[in-house]
Write an enzyme that holds these catalytic residues in place. Structure first.
Site, PDB file in Angstrom:
ATOM      1  N   LYS A 212       0.838  -1.213   0.000  1.00 57.18           N
ATOM      2  CA  LYS A 212       0.000   0.000   0.000  1.00 57.18           C
ATOM      3  C   LYS A 212       0.872   1.261   0.000  1.00 57.18           C
ATOM      4  O   LYS A 212       0.570   2.246  -0.678  1.00 57.18           O
ATOM      5  CB  LYS A 212      -0.931  -0.016   1.214  1.00 57.18           C
ATOM      6  CG  LYS A 212      -1.981  -1.124   1.112  1.00 57.18           C
ATOM      7  CD  LYS A 212      -2.687  -1.326   2.432  1.00 57.18           C
ATOM      8  CE  LYS A 212      -3.759  -2.397   2.335  1.00 57.18           C
ATOM      9  NZ  LYS A 212      -4.275  -2.777   3.660  1.00 57.18           N
ATOM     10  N   GLY A 309     -13.192  -4.589   5.317  1.00 58.95           N
ATOM     11  CA  GLY A 309     -14.574  -4.990   5.565  1.00 58.95           C
ATOM     12  C   GLY A 309     -15.350  -4.875   4.261  1.00 58.95           C
ATOM     13  O   GLY A 309     -15.095  -3.960   3.465  1.00 58.95           O
TER      14      GLY A 309
HETATM   15  N1  LIG Z   1     -11.983  -7.963   2.039  1.00 64.23           N
HETATM   16  C1  LIG Z   1     -11.613  -6.726   2.357  1.00 64.23           C
HETATM   17  O1  LIG Z   1     -11.936  -6.224   3.445  1.00 64.23           O
HETATM   18  C2  LIG Z   1     -10.830  -5.901   1.375  1.00 64.23           C
HETATM   19  C3  LIG Z   1     -10.418  -4.591   1.747  1.00 64.23           C
HETATM   20  C4  LIG Z   1      -9.719  -3.785   0.834  1.00 64.23           C
HETATM   21  C5  LIG Z   1      -9.424  -4.320  -0.424  1.00 64.23           C
HETATM   22  N2  LIG Z   1      -9.813  -5.600  -0.736  1.00 64.23           N
HETATM   23  C6  LIG Z   1      -9.464  -6.117  -2.058  1.00 64.23           C
HETATM   24  O2  LIG Z   1     -10.664  -6.426  -2.762  1.00 64.23           O
HETATM   25  C7  LIG Z   1     -10.418  -7.516  -3.660  1.00 64.23           C
HETATM   26  C8  LIG Z   1     -11.425  -8.629  -3.391  1.00 64.23           C
HETATM   27  O3  LIG Z   1     -11.263  -9.087  -2.045  1.00 64.23           O
HETATM   28  P1  LIG Z   1     -12.326 -10.080  -1.359  1.00 64.23           P
HETATM   29  O4  LIG Z   1     -12.011 -10.056   0.091  1.00 64.23           O
HETATM   30  O5  LIG Z   1     -13.710  -9.752  -1.810  1.00 64.23           O
HETATM   31  O6  LIG Z   1     -11.879 -11.490  -1.982  1.00 64.23           O
HETATM   32  P2  LIG Z   1     -12.661 -12.883  -1.909  1.00 64.23           P
HETATM   33  O7  LIG Z   1     -13.699 -12.843  -0.852  1.00 64.23           O
HETATM   34  O8  LIG Z   1     -11.628 -13.935  -1.883  1.00 64.23           O
HETATM   35  O9  LIG Z   1     -13.436 -12.960  -3.329  1.00 64.23           O
HETATM   36  C9  LIG Z   1     -12.761 -13.141  -4.546  1.00 64.23           C
HETATM   37  C10 LIG Z   1     -13.771 -13.352  -5.654  1.00 64.23           C
HETATM   38  O10 LIG Z   1     -13.028 -13.475  -6.866  1.00 64.23           O
HETATM   39  C11 LIG Z   1     -13.400 -14.677  -7.519  1.00 64.23           C
HETATM   40  N3  LIG Z   1     -12.258 -15.254  -8.208  1.00 64.23           N
HETATM   41  C12 LIG Z   1     -11.090 -15.673  -7.671  1.00 64.23           C
HETATM   42  N4  LIG Z   1     -10.274 -16.178  -8.630  1.00 64.23           N
HETATM   43  C13 LIG Z   1     -10.968 -16.076  -9.778  1.00 64.23           C
HETATM   44  C14 LIG Z   1     -10.690 -16.443 -11.120  1.00 64.23           C
HETATM   45  N5  LIG Z   1      -9.528 -17.007 -11.462  1.00 64.23           N
HETATM   46  N6  LIG Z   1     -11.614 -16.181 -12.048  1.00 64.23           N
HETATM   47  C15 LIG Z   1     -12.794 -15.620 -11.724  1.00 64.23           C
HETATM   48  N7  LIG Z   1     -13.128 -15.264 -10.473  1.00 64.23           N
HETATM   49  C16 LIG Z   1     -12.231 -15.490  -9.519  1.00 64.23           C
HETATM   50  C17 LIG Z   1     -13.877 -15.606  -6.421  1.00 64.23           C
HETATM   51  O11 LIG Z   1     -14.696 -16.566  -7.029  1.00 64.23           O
HETATM   52  P3  LIG Z   1     -15.466 -17.719  -6.194  1.00 64.23           P
HETATM   53  O12 LIG Z   1     -16.644 -16.997  -5.589  1.00 64.23           O
HETATM   54  O13 LIG Z   1     -15.845 -18.716  -7.236  1.00 64.23           O
HETATM   55  O14 LIG Z   1     -14.497 -18.221  -5.180  1.00 64.23           O
HETATM   56  C18 LIG Z   1     -14.587 -14.635  -5.496  1.00 64.23           C
HETATM   57  O15 LIG Z   1     -15.915 -14.420  -5.940  1.00 64.23           O
HETATM   58  C19 LIG Z   1      -8.954  -7.925  -3.433  1.00 64.23           C
HETATM   59  O16 LIG Z   1      -8.139  -7.278  -4.366  1.00 64.23           O
HETATM   60  C20 LIG Z   1      -8.655  -7.402  -2.028  1.00 64.23           C
HETATM   61  O17 LIG Z   1      -7.293  -7.138  -1.805  1.00 64.23           O
HETATM   62  C21 LIG Z   1     -10.501  -6.389   0.125  1.00 64.23           C
END
Ligand SMILES: NC(=O)c1ccc[n+]([C@@H]2O[C@H](COP(=O)([O-])OP(=O)(O)OC[C@H]3O[C@@H](n4cnc5c(N)ncnc54)[C@H](OP(=O)(O)O)[C@@H]3O)[C@@H](O)[C@H]2O)c1
Length: 433
Positions: A212, A309
């Site tokens: 970051k 979150g």
């Molecule tokens: N979570 C947080 O609080 C947070 C905060 C700031 C930033 N972020 C960022 O936001 C982004 C998403 O985070 P998240 O926490 O929502 O992740 P997550 O819960 O792991 O969700 C990832 C999603 O991407 C899909 N995916 C993964 N690999 C894929 C592929 N090869 N082809 C197609 N779809 C694929 C997954 O599919 P499936 O549903 O089939 O598994 C899932 O729906 C990341 O870049 C993370 O760093 C997250």
């Protein structure tokens, strides 16, 4: 002669106008890559807010297709969307999808810090070459609008320094340690509350914060910075003793990311650091994130809020989507290309906290101070605690280079009354209050 409308009539008329604006709003198709924690929260928030957005912007955004590992078709989504939202995370296939979307003339919003940090230049170039917008507010410090402030509000300012608490997990753990918990219990508490992953390595090692800070440094100083350019250190080696002694010296401990213009170059680093009470980040506790930006003409500004979150991150993604929608008409410029890049520095001066376990004997303090003096460090404050074999000597030095400090610490560790290797932690001296 017609009477003035009453307040109620005026309100009803405004409501009617808003209703017809919403009805007339042109559809805006949004492609959604990923439907996990953030993707799901984003889809829900968008459906809740679409009426309000339609009244505000005259466009009604809705998700035209969602891609996950098991459903959706990227090509179909690409063909039907105007804006692509990438919430998959990681490098591939996110990188290929984002590049393909931009080459097809689609604006892109992403929350992917890893992608920005490792392939920022490639993505900024692709956005610029294809005349599309790339927004990534949620990639750093979640809902805290630091990207927009750096690229818009402070675009004309020469930033001197950024300090950030950009990882909520480590801030939560350190806050628990400040209340007396040891590292393992504090981490278990963070995991039980959903603030730390089952595998917390990325967070506690400082790697997440380093990625970051690389993104912030690139924006604030016009210098491409990758993860490998950032010196980082995590919180795994800290003990609650450090926090207790430091409190007596008026210091609180945080994992601090720093990007700083100094000695004609740029230093980007992440490490545990003590702050005095007058620093704006000193009071940021729990899972919160905060970023302080310093420049001569603004002194400092500090922004804080939840750093992660689903709903919180989704609101930053939605903010980016709206920014794309309002800028699309006038086509706002993509992030500025690097200005004159600054050379990246690795060794920087800092004040340090030193914690030594010593045998309580005459002359110990003088011997330690004289080693420090030989390496160019003077002592700002000292605490002596305990008796006999359990004595502790805790000091804060004035600034010296990290190389000199490490050399002095090695020498102090050799003194016959020092019972274990001295512990050294940086101290940030700036205070604004
Ligand atoms: N979570 C947080 O609080 C947070 C905060 C700031 C930033 N972020 C960022 O936001 C982004 C998403 O985070 P998240 O926490 O929502 O992740 P997550 O819960 O792991 O969700 C990832 C999603 O991407 C899909 N995916 C993964 N690999 C894929 C592929 N090869 N082809 C197609 N779809 C694929 C997954 O599919 P499936 O549903 O089939 O598994 C899932 O729906 C990341 O870049 C993370 O760093 C997250």
């Amino acid at each position: 002669m017609s009477a003035e409308p009453t307040a109620m009539e005026a309100h009803a008329k405004a409501e009617e106008q808003a209703r017809s604006a919403r009805g007339a709003a042109e559809a805006l198709q949004v492609g959604l890559l990923g439907s996990g924690t953030v993707g799901k929260a984003f889809a829900q928030l968008l459906s809740e807010r679409e009426d309000a957005i339609a009244s505000l912007t005259g466009r009604r955004p809705s998700v035209c297709g969602t891609l996950t590992r098991s459903s959706g078709d990227f090509k179909e989504i690409l063909a039907s969307c105007e804006v692509m939202i990438e919430l998959i995370g990681g490098i591939e296939p996110a990188r290929s999808y984002v590049l393909e979307a931009m080459r097809a003339g689609k604006h892109v919003v992403t929350a992917n810090k890893q992608l920005l940090c490792e392939h920022g230049e490639e993505l900024f170039d692709a956005a610029s070459e294809n005349g599309v917008m790339l927004r990534f507010e949620a990639a750093v410090a979640g809902v805290v609008p630091v990207i927009r402030v750096l690229t818009e509000s402070l675009a004309g300012v020469e930033v001197k320094r950024i300090h950030g608490i950009v990882n909520g997990t480590t801030n939560f753990v350190l806050s628990a340690m400040e209340r007396g918990a040891d590292y393992e219990h504090a981490l278990a508490e963070a995991q039980a509350n959903g603030y730390a992953e089952a595998d917390p390595h990325e967070d506690v090692s400082g790697a997440d914060a380093a990625a970051k800070m690389a993104i912030l440094a690139r924006l604030a100083f016009g210098t491409p910075v990758r993860l490998t350019d950032v010196c980082y250190e995590g919180i795994e080696h800290l003990i609650s003793d450090d926090l207790q002694y430091a409190r007596e010296l008026g210091l609180g401990l945080k994992l601090i990311g720093t990007a700083e213009r100094m000695q004609g170059g740029l230093s980007v680093r992440v490490h545990p650091a003590f702050l005095y009470g007058g620093h704006p980040l000193a009071s940021v506790g729990g899972q919160f994130n905060a970023v302080t930006v310093e420049a001569d003409c603004i002194t400092e500004i500090t922004m804080s809020g939840p750093g992660a979150g689903g709903p919180q991150t989704a609101s930053a993604v939605l903010g980016d989507l709206m920014s794309v929608m309002s800028a699309a008409e006038g086509s706002s410029p993509p992030p500025a290309p690097p200005r004159q890049p600054l050379p990246l520095l690795t060794d920087t001066d800092s004040a340090f906290y030193l914690h030594m376990e010593v045998a309580d004997q005459r002359g110990a303090l003088v011997a330690v101070a004289s080693v420090l003096d030989r390496w160019g460090a003077s002592v700002k404050s000292v605490l002596q605690r305990g008796l006999g074999e359990n004595a502790r000597l805790v000091m804060v030095t004035h600034p010296l280079s990290e190389a000199s400090l490490r050399a002095a610490v090695a020498e102090i560790g050799e003194l016959e009354f020092v019972r274990s290797p001295p512990r050294a932690i940086r101290v940030i001296e700036e205070e604004f209050a």
